[in-house]
Scaffold this active site. Structure first.
Site, short mmCIF file in Angstrom:
data_model
loop_
_atom_site.label_atom_id
_atom_site.label_comp_id
_atom_site.label_asym_id
_atom_site.label_seq_id
_atom_site.Cartn_x
_atom_site.Cartn_y
_atom_site.Cartn_z
CB CYS A 343 -0.96 -0.01 1.18
SG CYS A 343 -0.14 -0.15 2.79
CG HIS A 476 -4.42 0.40 4.79
ND1 HIS A 476 -3.77 -0.17 3.73
CD2 HIS A 476 -5.60 0.90 4.28
CE1 HIS A 476 -4.52 -0.07 2.64
NE2 HIS A 476 -5.64 0.58 2.96
CG ASP A 497 -8.11 1.47 0.61
OD1 ASP A 497 -6.94 1.03 0.48
OD2 ASP A 497 -8.86 1.11 1.52
#
Length: 563
Positions: A343, A476, A497
């Site tokens: 991520c 995250h 996202d």
């Protein structure tokens, strides 16, 4: 005079009594004169005699006193010169009387006198000093009359009896009649000899315990050391296992990086029948070409999303008072090669895709780099001296690993590329329910500040020229591409996202499905409840002097804390 409680010997003073006790009794083995009891203390022997041999003690006392009186009489007679024949006759007669009836007491005028030193003479005056025995004639018989100081002997006898009674009372007062309690346990014996044997067993056990005490202590210490060693070994194993779990979680377990994960994922798909072998080889070749060029293959990229959002807010969203959006930004989703750990790299690619569209950042690479190339860029930044603490955390190595990156790594790589960035740390909640209203206010200020320069009354929807904001929290990271302000004044963030698949993000491009995707992109204050958030904002370019200064200062990297 003092009388010994053990042998009943009279002594002239207390000092001689102590000497007598020390020499005759305490230095020698204590033994009962009436039985075979021995090896006890003075007090125990006295208590034993006063309890077990009280009758014999009294009889021996009387006999001893009588013998002592007879010896004193003989000594006095031998020392006094014989002056008259009558005296010698009297003495001889006295011996005859004494031999004739050794058990009978002398008679005076028909009365019996015990041999206790009491004066029984009639018509003879007494003296405080010792006087010789007198010979009296009564009814034609010669009778011996002994005159002694009555008051002195009575006082001595009373003191002796008083001491004996006092000692007996002192020794026997804690015990009931016929009951002897063990001083070392709760056992009660009916006989003193049984109690003695019982106490000796206690003493034997104590002697044996003392012999084994040192061995027991050594054994106990050895067992304790072994237990502590086992605990330390178990703790070391547990820490090693936890460390391995953390390494695996953060991709530092040397299990391979992007390439190996991609190959394993495609191999599993082939084994399950989800991918044919021809497709497997084609994708593998494409991956190797992308890795060799250092550029992303673009298979997870979705473009045109910010423009589609601008159209949506202009037509719909009547409940919004104002909307601020970032510059055009491509969305990069996680792929099979970085799923679960990429991520941070994907958000960095989103930022670069926005900066590539701005003229002032033309010094940056033309195309968006692949994840292995981003790892190489971060290693190059560490090589220039940026963020040495972060470099040591990863052991100066990211390529070939699945290591997670965060805000500090993004800051380091931007600094090495001469891009001015800052880290803002929202280190604790600032609202009720562990919310972060200060974070929302800061994001609004970031986007609305440039728009306020253009017009006093900005329109409802404003697309700024600012790049998105990198937002990091535990586990995250996402990219903030805009902020909504509702009619009631509440703020709402719009997030890209990396975990959202490309097919889902393409729904924003359609007016029919845009509303559904926008609802998924919105995050109100109650939706961001992690304890800490870090934001990285890009603010321009760095001069060579500023770059050197920032690299030097990054040895102790400090973030701007709010609050």
């Amino acid at each position: 005079m003092p009388v010994c409680d053990i042998c009943c010997e009279e002594l002239p003073s207390e000092a001689e009594m102590r000497t007598h006790l020390l020499l005759s009794h305490m230095e020698n083995v204590m033994a009962c004169p009436f039985c075979s009891l021995s090896g006890v203390s003075y007090d125990e022997l006295s208590f034993h005699i006063s309890i077990a041999h009280i009758d014999k003690d009294c009889q021996d006392t009387k006999t001893t006193v009588a013998d002592s009186g007879q010896e004193n009489l003989n000594d006095w007679t031998a020392q006094r010169p014989s002056s008259t024949k009558t005296s010698n006759v009297n003495v001889k007669n006295m011996d005859k009387v004494s031999q004739a009836s050794p058990q009978s007491p002398p008679q005076v005028n028909g009365m019996t006198s015990p041999i206790t030193g009491t004066c029984l003479s009639q018509g003879i005056s007494t003296s405080p000093k010792s006087s010789p025995p007198a010979v009296a004639r009564a009814s034609g018989a010669i009778k011996l009359v002994r005159t002694t100081p009555t008051s002195s002997n009575n006082a001595t006898r009373e003191r002796k009896d008083g001491r004996r009674k006092s000692k007996q009372k002192r020794l026997s007062s804690p015990l009931k009649e016929g009951c002897f309690s063990c001083p070392m346990c709760s056992l009660v014996c009916k006989d003193c000899f049984i109690l003695q044997e019982h106490v000796e067993l206690h003493l034997q056990d104590q002697d044996g315990a003392e012999g084994h005490s040192s061995e027991d202590l050594t054994l106990a210490r050895k067992l304790q050391e072994e237990e502590e060693q086992k605990w330390r070994e178990a703790e070391t194993r547990r820490e090693a296992e936890d460390f391995k779990k953390l390494q695996k979680q953060f991709g530092l377990d040397n299990s391979g990086g992007y390439r190996k994960q991609m190959e394993r994922t495609m191999e599993r798909a082939v084994s399950r029948g989800q991918m044919v072998p021809a497709e497997f080889h084609r994708k593998k070749v494409e991956m190797l070409e992308s890795l060799a060029s250092g550029m992303d293959d673009g298979r997870s990229k979705t473009s045109g999303l910010v423009e589609a959002l601008c159209r949506y807010y202009q037509k719909d969203a009547s409940d919004c008072a104002h909307v601020w959006l970032c510059a055009e930004t491509d969305h990069y989703s996680s792929s099979e090669g970085d799923k679960g750990w990429g991520c941070g790299y994907r958000n960095f690619q989103m930022l670069l895709s926005s900066l590539h569209r701005m003229e002032q950042y033309n010094l940056l690479p033309v195309s968006v780099p692949s994840i292995p190339r981003v790892q190489a860029l971060i290693e190059e930044a560490w090589g220039q001296g940026a963020d040495p603490q972060g470099a040591s955390h990863f052991n100066h190595r990211l390529q070939g690993t699945r290591a997670w990156i965060g805000a500090t790594e993004i800051y380091a790589v931007f600094t090495s590329l001469s891009v001015k960035a800052r880290i803002v740390d929202f280190h604790k909640p600032t609202g009720p329910g562990d919310t972060h209203p200060r974070l929302f206010e800061w994001v609004k200020q970031y986007f609305s500040h440039s728009a306020s320069r253009v017009a006093r009354l900005p329109p409802k929807v404003v697309q700024t020229t600012l790049p998105p904001i990198y937002l990091q929290h535990q586990g995250h990271s996402r990219s903030i591409v805009g902020v909504e302000q509702k009619v009631n004044g509440n703020l709402c963030l719009l997030l890209f996202d990396p975990g959202c698949a490309p097919r889902e993000m393409r729904r924003v491009l359609s007016q029919d499905t845009a509303a559904t995707m926008v609802r998924r992109m919105r995050k109100f204050s109650g939706g961001l409840k992690h304890r800490q958030y870090q934001a990285v904002a890009v603010e321009g370019l760095l001069t060579p002097e500023e770059k050197r200064s920032r690299i030097l200062n990054s040895r102790t990297l400090c973030a701007e804390k709010i609050p």
